[in-house]
Design a protein around this motif. Structure first.
Motif, short mmCIF file in Angstrom:
data_model
loop_
_atom_site.label_atom_id
_atom_site.label_comp_id
_atom_site.label_asym_id
_atom_site.label_seq_id
_atom_site.Cartn_x
_atom_site.Cartn_y
_atom_site.Cartn_z
N ARG A 107 0.82 -1.23 0.00
CA ARG A 107 0.00 0.00 0.00
C ARG A 107 0.85 1.27 0.00
NH1 ARG A 107 -3.35 -2.24 4.74
NH2 ARG A 107 -2.20 -0.59 5.75
N GLN A 108 2.15 1.12 0.20
CA GLN A 108 3.09 2.24 0.26
C GLN A 108 2.65 3.29 1.28
OE1 GLN A 108 4.18 3.82 -3.56
NE2 GLN A 108 4.91 1.85 -4.29
N GLU A 109 2.26 2.80 2.46
CA GLU A 109 1.86 3.72 3.52
C GLU A 109 2.51 3.33 4.84
OE1 GLU A 109 -2.45 2.18 5.12
OE2 GLU A 109 -2.45 3.31 3.24
N ALA A 110 2.72 4.35 5.67
CA ALA A 110 3.35 4.13 6.98
C ALA A 110 2.37 3.45 7.92
CB ALA A 110 3.80 5.47 7.55
N LEU A 111 2.83 2.40 8.59
CA LEU A 111 2.03 1.72 9.61
C LEU A 111 2.26 2.34 10.98
CD1 LEU A 111 2.57 -1.98 8.52
CD2 LEU A 111 0.59 -0.52 8.08
N CYS A 112 3.49 2.76 11.25
CA CYS A 112 3.83 3.41 12.51
C CYS A 112 5.16 4.13 12.36
CB CYS A 112 3.86 2.41 13.66
SG CYS A 112 5.15 1.16 13.50
N SER A 113 5.37 5.08 13.24
CA SER A 113 6.62 5.83 13.23
C SER A 113 6.92 6.23 14.67
CB SER A 113 6.45 7.08 12.35
OG SER A 113 7.68 7.71 12.18
N ILE A 114 8.20 6.19 15.03
CA ILE A 114 8.59 6.55 16.39
C ILE A 114 9.96 7.21 16.36
CG2 ILE A 114 9.66 4.32 16.94
CD1 ILE A 114 8.16 4.67 19.74
N SER A 115 10.16 8.17 17.25
CA SER A 115 11.46 8.85 17.33
C SER A 115 12.40 8.06 18.22
CB SER A 115 11.28 10.26 17.91
OG SER A 115 10.57 11.07 17.01
N VAL A 116 13.59 7.81 17.71
CA VAL A 116 14.66 7.14 18.45
C VAL A 116 15.83 8.10 18.42
CG1 VAL A 116 16.16 5.13 18.57
CG2 VAL A 116 13.83 4.88 17.70
N GLY B 42 23.66 -2.16 24.44
CA GLY B 42 24.92 -2.21 23.71
C GLY B 42 25.12 -0.87 23.03
N GLU B 43 25.28 -0.88 21.73
CA GLU B 43 25.45 0.36 20.98
C GLU B 43 24.17 0.81 20.30
OE1 GLU B 43 28.67 -0.14 18.27
OE2 GLU B 43 30.10 -0.61 19.85
N ASP B 44 23.07 0.07 20.49
CA ASP B 44 21.83 0.37 19.80
C ASP B 44 20.83 1.07 20.71
OD1 ASP B 44 22.64 -0.92 17.40
OD2 ASP B 44 22.15 -2.86 18.29
N ALA B 45 20.18 2.09 20.18
CA ALA B 45 19.11 2.80 20.90
C ALA B 45 17.77 2.19 20.49
CB ALA B 45 19.15 4.29 20.56
N TRP B 46 16.86 2.07 21.46
CA TRP B 46 15.56 1.44 21.21
C TRP B 46 14.43 2.28 21.78
CZ3 TRP B 46 15.47 -2.99 18.42
CH2 TRP B 46 16.64 -3.73 18.33
N GLU B 47 13.29 2.17 21.16
CA GLU B 47 12.04 2.71 21.67
C GLU B 47 10.95 1.68 21.42
OE1 GLU B 47 11.25 5.34 23.43
OE2 GLU B 47 13.21 6.32 23.33
N ALA B 48 10.08 1.50 22.39
CA ALA B 48 8.94 0.60 22.21
C ALA B 48 7.81 1.36 21.53
CB ALA B 48 8.47 0.07 23.56
N LEU B 49 7.08 0.66 20.68
CA LEU B 49 5.90 1.28 20.06
C LEU B 49 4.81 1.46 21.10
CD1 LEU B 49 5.70 -0.81 16.76
CD2 LEU B 49 6.60 1.51 17.05
N PRO B 50 4.01 2.51 20.99
CA PRO B 50 2.93 2.69 21.97
C PRO B 50 1.89 1.58 21.89
CG PRO B 50 2.94 4.48 20.33
CD PRO B 50 4.10 3.60 20.03
N GLN B 51 1.68 1.03 20.69
CA GLN B 51 0.75 -0.08 20.48
C GLN B 51 1.45 -1.13 19.62
OE1 GLN B 51 -2.43 -0.35 21.68
NE2 GLN B 51 -2.11 1.57 22.76
N PRO B 52 1.27 -2.41 19.92
CA PRO B 52 1.87 -3.45 19.06
C PRO B 52 1.28 -3.40 17.65
CG PRO B 52 1.01 -4.40 21.10
CD PRO B 52 0.56 -2.98 21.05
N ILE B 53 2.07 -3.78 16.69
CA ILE B 53 1.62 -3.87 15.29
C ILE B 53 1.65 -5.34 14.90
CG2 ILE B 53 2.17 -3.24 12.90
CD1 ILE B 53 1.49 -0.79 14.37
N ALA B 54 0.53 -5.87 14.42
CA ALA B 54 0.48 -7.25 13.96
C ALA B 54 0.89 -7.29 12.49
CB ALA B 54 -0.92 -7.82 14.13
N LEU B 55 1.91 -8.09 12.19
CA LEU B 55 2.40 -8.22 10.82
C LEU B 55 2.00 -9.57 10.27
CD1 LEU B 55 6.00 -6.77 11.32
CD2 LEU B 55 3.90 -5.57 10.67
#
Length: 152
Positions: free
Chosen positions: A8-17, A25-38
């Motif tokens: 569909r070429q559309e955003a399902l979710c977006s989050i600032s990290v 480790g060396e990776d920054a993470w953020e949890a989504l406010p709501q789970p996304i079922a894929l």
């Protein structure tokens, strides 16, 4: 970081990290406010908006298929390669097979399958299970010992 539905070429979710995000480790993470079922077998794309001077390392390497199998959740998803867009919006430009691995990462929560599964059992174990089920059924209906014997 944005997750896209490729069909569909559309955003399902977006989050600032960023600098305030939790580090592992060396990776920054953020949890989504709501789970996304894929959905299995469907193509998704993940993008990272890059800015001049950002502290994240830019990964422009290429992975080997054997690396991906050993260092990723190959049973959960398939990495095909990098995609990009030089402006905001759906990433339409494909940068090459297995290029830019790990520039954007994700975590997943797995749910038990709703599909029935098969279990291999011996004849003896099947007979025991059937006999136990028959006993429980007769006893639940107030049956006598003779009725249990008759069912077996």
């Amino acid at each position: 970081v944005t997750l896209w539905d490729a069909e569909r070429q559309e955003a399902l979710c977006s989050i600032s990290v960023g600098p305030a995000s939790r580090l592992e480790g060396e990776d920054a993470w953020e949890a989504l406010p709501q789970p996304i079922a894929l959905q299995s077998g469907k193509e998704y794309r993940m993008t990272l908006r890059c800015r001049a001077g950002m502290p994240d390392r830019w990964c422009d390497s290429k992975a080997e298929a054997s690396q991906l199998a050993a260092q990723s959740w190959a049973s959960l998803c398939r990495f095909e390669g990098g995609v990009c867009q030089n402006r905001s919006g759906f990433p339409t430009r494909v940068d090459g097979e297995l290029r830019r691995p790990g520039i954007v990462n994700f975590k997943a929560l797995l749910q038990p399958s709703t599909q029935p599964s098969l279990t291999v059992v011996s004849r003896e174990n099947l007979a025991v299970s059937l006999a136990q089920a028959a006993v429980k059924e007769v006893q639940a209906n107030g049956g006598s010992k003779q009725e249990v014997e008759a069912r077996l």
